[in-house]
Motif scaffolding. Sequence first.
Motif, PDB file in Angstrom:
ATOM      1  N   LEU A 215      52.975 106.780 -36.079  1.00 15.80           N
ATOM      2  CA  LEU A 215      52.514 108.164 -35.945  1.00 15.80           C
ATOM      3  C   LEU A 215      50.990 108.265 -35.966  1.00 15.80           C
ATOM      4  O   LEU A 215      50.402 109.001 -35.161  1.00 15.80           O
ATOM      5  N   THR A 216      50.338 107.539 -36.871  1.00 11.94           N
ATOM      6  CA  THR A 216      48.872 107.600 -36.916  1.00 11.94           C
ATOM      7  C   THR A 216      48.260 106.959 -35.675  1.00 11.94           C
ATOM      8  O   THR A 216      47.282 107.473 -35.124  1.00 11.94           O
ATOM      9  N   GLY A 217      48.829 105.840 -35.241  1.00 10.55           N
ATOM     10  CA  GLY A 217      48.320 105.181 -34.035  1.00 10.55           C
ATOM     11  C   GLY A 217      48.442 106.077 -32.814  1.00 10.55           C
ATOM     12  O   GLY A 217      47.490 106.229 -32.032  1.00 10.55           O
ATOM     13  N   ALA A 218      49.635 106.700 -32.661  1.00 12.48           N
ATOM     14  CA  ALA A 218      49.843 107.599 -31.512  1.00 12.48           C
ATOM     15  C   ALA A 218      48.918 108.808 -31.603  1.00 12.48           C
ATOM     16  O   ALA A 218      48.320 109.220 -30.596  1.00 12.48           O
ATOM     17  N   GLY A 219      48.775 109.391 -32.823  1.00  9.12           N
ATOM     18  CA  GLY A 219      47.919 110.558 -32.981  1.00  9.12           C
ATOM     19  C   GLY A 219      46.473 110.270 -32.645  1.00  9.12           C
ATOM     20  O   GLY A 219      45.818 111.039 -31.927  1.00  9.12           O
ATOM     21  N   VAL A 220      45.955 109.146 -33.142  1.00  7.87           N
ATOM     22  CA  VAL A 220      44.552 108.788 -32.883  1.00  7.87           C
ATOM     23  C   VAL A 220      44.325 108.527 -31.401  1.00  7.87           C
ATOM     24  O   VAL A 220      43.338 108.999 -30.808  1.00  7.87           O
ATOM     25  N   LEU A 221      45.234 107.782 -30.768  1.00  6.19           N
ATOM     26  CA  LEU A 221      45.085 107.479 -29.338  1.00  6.19           C
ATOM     27  C   LEU A 221      45.108 108.763 -28.496  1.00  6.19           C
ATOM     28  O   LEU A 221      44.312 108.926 -27.565  1.00  6.19           O
ATOM     29  N   LEU A 222      46.025 109.675 -28.828  1.00  4.58           N
ATOM     30  CA  LEU A 222      46.117 110.929 -28.079  1.00  4.58           C
ATOM     31  C   LEU A 222      44.852 111.774 -28.252  1.00  4.58           C
ATOM     32  O   LEU A 222      44.356 112.374 -27.285  1.00  4.58           O
ATOM     33  N   LEU A 223      44.306 111.822 -29.471  1.00  2.00           N
ATOM     34  CA  LEU A 223      43.103 112.621 -29.703  1.00  2.00           C
ATOM     35  C   LEU A 223      41.869 111.982 -29.073  1.00  2.00           C
ATOM     36  O   LEU A 223      40.969 112.692 -28.597  1.00  2.00           O
ATOM     37  N   VAL A 224      41.804 110.636 -29.044  1.00  2.00           N
ATOM     38  CA  VAL A 224      40.700 109.965 -28.339  1.00  2.00           C
ATOM     39  C   VAL A 224      40.767 110.293 -26.854  1.00  2.00           C
ATOM     40  O   VAL A 224      39.747 110.592 -26.201  1.00  2.00           O
ATOM     41  N   ALA A 225      41.983 110.260 -26.299  1.00  2.00           N
ATOM     42  CA  ALA A 225      42.149 110.632 -24.891  1.00  2.00           C
ATOM     43  C   ALA A 225      41.770 112.094 -24.668  1.00  2.00           C
ATOM     44  O   ALA A 225      41.168 112.453 -23.644  1.00  2.00           O
ATOM     45  N   ALA A 226      42.094 112.959 -25.645  1.00  3.10           N
ATOM     46  CA  ALA A 226      41.734 114.375 -25.526  1.00  3.10           C
ATOM     47  C   ALA A 226      40.223 114.564 -25.494  1.00  3.10           C
ATOM     48  O   ALA A 226      39.703 115.359 -24.706  1.00  3.10           O
ATOM     49  N   VAL A 227      39.497 113.833 -26.343  1.00  5.84           N
ATOM     50  CA  VAL A 227      38.031 113.907 -26.348  1.00  5.84           C
ATOM     51  C   VAL A 227      37.483 113.474 -24.991  1.00  5.84           C
ATOM     52  O   VAL A 227      36.560 114.105 -24.441  1.00  5.84           O
ATOM     53  N   PHE A 228      38.049 112.407 -24.429  1.00  5.93           N
ATOM     54  CA  PHE A 228      37.614 111.915 -23.117  1.00  5.93           C
ATOM     55  C   PHE A 228      37.817 112.987 -22.047  1.00  5.93           C
ATOM     56  O   PHE A 228      36.935 113.238 -21.215  1.00  5.93           O
ATOM     57  N   VAL A 229      38.981 113.645 -22.080  1.00  6.45           N
ATOM     58  CA  VAL A 229      39.280 114.681 -21.082  1.00  6.45           C
ATOM     59  C   VAL A 229      38.405 115.915 -21.302  1.00  6.45           C
ATOM     60  O   VAL A 229      37.857 116.491 -20.348  1.00  6.45           O
ATOM     61  N   GLU A 230      38.270 116.343 -22.572  1.00  4.25           N
ATOM     62  CA  GLU A 230      37.512 117.556 -22.870  1.00  4.25           C
ATOM     63  C   GLU A 230      36.040 117.423 -22.485  1.00  4.25           C
ATOM     64  O   GLU A 230      35.391 118.408 -22.130  1.00  4.25           O
ATOM     65  N   ALA A 231      35.516 116.203 -22.558  1.00  8.82           N
ATOM     66  CA  ALA A 231      34.107 115.985 -22.223  1.00  8.82           C
ATOM     67  C   ALA A 231      33.842 116.086 -20.725  1.00  8.82           C
ATOM     68  O   ALA A 231      32.685 116.207 -20.307  1.00  8.82           O
ATOM     69  N   ARG A 232      34.893 116.052 -19.918  1.00  9.47           N
ATOM     70  CA  ARG A 232      34.717 115.999 -18.467  1.00  9.47           C
ATOM     71  C   ARG A 232      35.325 117.173 -17.702  1.00  9.47           C
ATOM     72  O   ARG A 232      35.152 117.272 -16.495  1.00  9.47           O
ATOM     73  N   THR A 233      36.013 118.067 -18.384  1.00  7.51           N
ATOM     74  CA  THR A 233      36.642 119.178 -17.691  1.00  7.51           C
ATOM     75  C   THR A 233      35.724 120.400 -17.677  1.00  7.51           C
ATOM     76  O   THR A 233      34.853 120.545 -18.532  1.00  7.51           O
ATOM     77  N   ALA A 234      35.941 121.269 -16.692  1.00 12.25           N
ATOM     78  CA  ALA A 234      35.070 122.438 -16.532  1.00 12.25           C
ATOM     79  C   ALA A 234      35.280 123.465 -17.638  1.00 12.25           C
ATOM     80  O   ALA A 234      34.332 124.090 -18.115  1.00 12.25           O
ATOM     81  N   GLU A 235      36.527 123.700 -18.035  1.00 12.44           N
ATOM     82  CA  GLU A 235      36.841 124.686 -19.058  1.00 12.44           C
ATOM     83  C   GLU A 235      37.647 124.021 -20.172  1.00 12.44           C
ATOM     84  O   GLU A 235      38.864 124.165 -20.255  1.00 12.44           O
ATOM     85  N   PRO A 236      37.011 123.244 -21.053  1.00 14.00           N
ATOM     86  CA  PRO A 236      37.748 122.541 -22.104  1.00 14.00           C
ATOM     87  C   PRO A 236      38.369 123.505 -23.119  1.00 14.00           C
ATOM     88  O   PRO A 236      37.838 124.594 -23.357  1.00 14.00           O
ATOM     89  N   VAL A 237      39.487 123.094 -23.700  1.00 13.73           N
ATOM     90  CA  VAL A 237      40.125 123.897 -24.739  1.00 13.73           C
ATOM     91  C   VAL A 237      39.194 124.013 -25.946  1.00 13.73           C
ATOM     92  O   VAL A 237      39.004 125.090 -26.512  1.00 13.73           O
TER      93      VAL A 237
END
Length: 534
Positions: free
Chosen positions: A247-269
């Motif tokens: 659970l911690t591994g999946a959570g951290v990986l998903l949030l790292v991916a979220a940071v990567f996406v949020e840094a590059r999208t026009a309207e981040p959450v």
Amino acid sequence: MTATQAPQEAPPTAMTNRQILQAMSGLMAGMFVAILAGTVVANALPTIIADLEASQSSYTWVVTAELLAMTATVPLWGKLSDLFDKKLLLQLSLGMFVVGSLLAGFSHDVELLILSRVVQGIGAGGLTALAQVVMAAIIPPRRLGKYAGIFGAVFAIGTVAGPLVGGVLVDTSWLGWRWCFFIGVPFALLAIALLQRTLRLPAVARREVKIDFLGAFLIVAGVCALLIWVTLAGNEFDWASWQTAALTGAGVLLLVAAVFVEARTAEPVIPLGIFRNRTVTLTTVASLLVGVAMFGGTVFLSQYFQVSLGKSPTVAGLMSLPMILGLLVSSTVAGQVISRTGVWKRYLVAGAVIMTVGLGLLSTIDADTSFTLLSAYMAVLGIGVGMLMQNLVLAAQNDVPASELGAATSVLSFFRSMGGTIGTSVLGAILANRVASEMTKGLDAAGIPAGGDGGGENSVPDMSTLPEPVRQIVEHAYGVATADLFLIATPCALLALLTVVFIKEKPLKTTSGMERLAEEAATATETDKTVVGS
């Protein structure tokens, strides 16, 4: 050019105190619904689980499903409020709450009940995020403090009345536990009608609307993985186990991916740029620590009242009044003074100091502590929280562009809820282990064989069925264990104090979020015309 824009800016500047109070009537009804949903079922859950013939693990999921959904969706609602009509979103969240409440009330199996709690949680997430966003939109920061007392009053009434109403409904044969869910529906429908009638927010056209579905999915999935871990670890599986690693591994990986996406999208959450703002970053950290310290410590007070002090559920609900009244009075007085003087940091620092002292005092309680002394300690804690919690939001809202009010407000609410979830789960596991240890020690010292009478490690014993020697041992164990929780929570409050000290005080703005948004739009238009002209 100024004359052309004047008609658009007139509505925001025309709101009087009476109009603000009228608009807030719908907001407060919605907030009352959200608070009531979380408190009214507290005393009803044992009856609900028994009636649906569900397991102890189902009990846990009925409790946590709403909290998980609410915490995970708060940032999404906040971002949507920067893109779409805030009033419509508030009414939508209330509508989802109504649907979830009706599903819960008509549930005939625990699976549907858990699903309905998820729907309720999504609606409550919207109410939690949007109520404060709308307040910032219609009330200038300089005047916002004077209305904080209304929030405190609603919080106090919902918190105190919820368990009492829930107990009465369960004990009334012709009503029953289903009305614990139905009772919020009329309040939600009233809030929808009041918002439609009283809330006037001018529509502001955005340059471009893009919903970051991938970022939203990654954030929700990552947060849920971590929340499920802290909720179940220590109960359903060990802290050091393969489930924890997964659970911690999946959570951290998903949030790292979220940071990567949020840094590059026009309207981040969650616009990562808002964390470049020192005030937002520090208030976010402080909100997380306040959530851990306050919610993690106080959530077990009701159990302490009932098990260690031998009080009934109704009396236990009334015993929390000193803390609620302390919170209400301090938030109201501090808000009025802040609105009058424009000075706010000293109240953040004082609130953090008083909260730390209150937690430290509560770490000295035991099964023999008098109610007078306990009331004084709880009042001190409530006064500190009342001065600190709402004014953290005020400081952040005052220091961000109007176009990012929703994101900044929801980030603070999200991390406060996250801290509360983490604190409740971790301290709950510590409580269970400490109780088991103290009971084993006490039973051994008394020469009583450990087992049936005391209950299992993860169960709360029925005090009325225990023989006197065992009852005294259990009371002592819960008294010592509860004091330990406040002792552990105290350093978190101290860290919140250190964080607050580094927040830089800035003058409170005298224009509302709507006015600032209109000014920002006008400035952007002027800039565009200048660029085109050149």
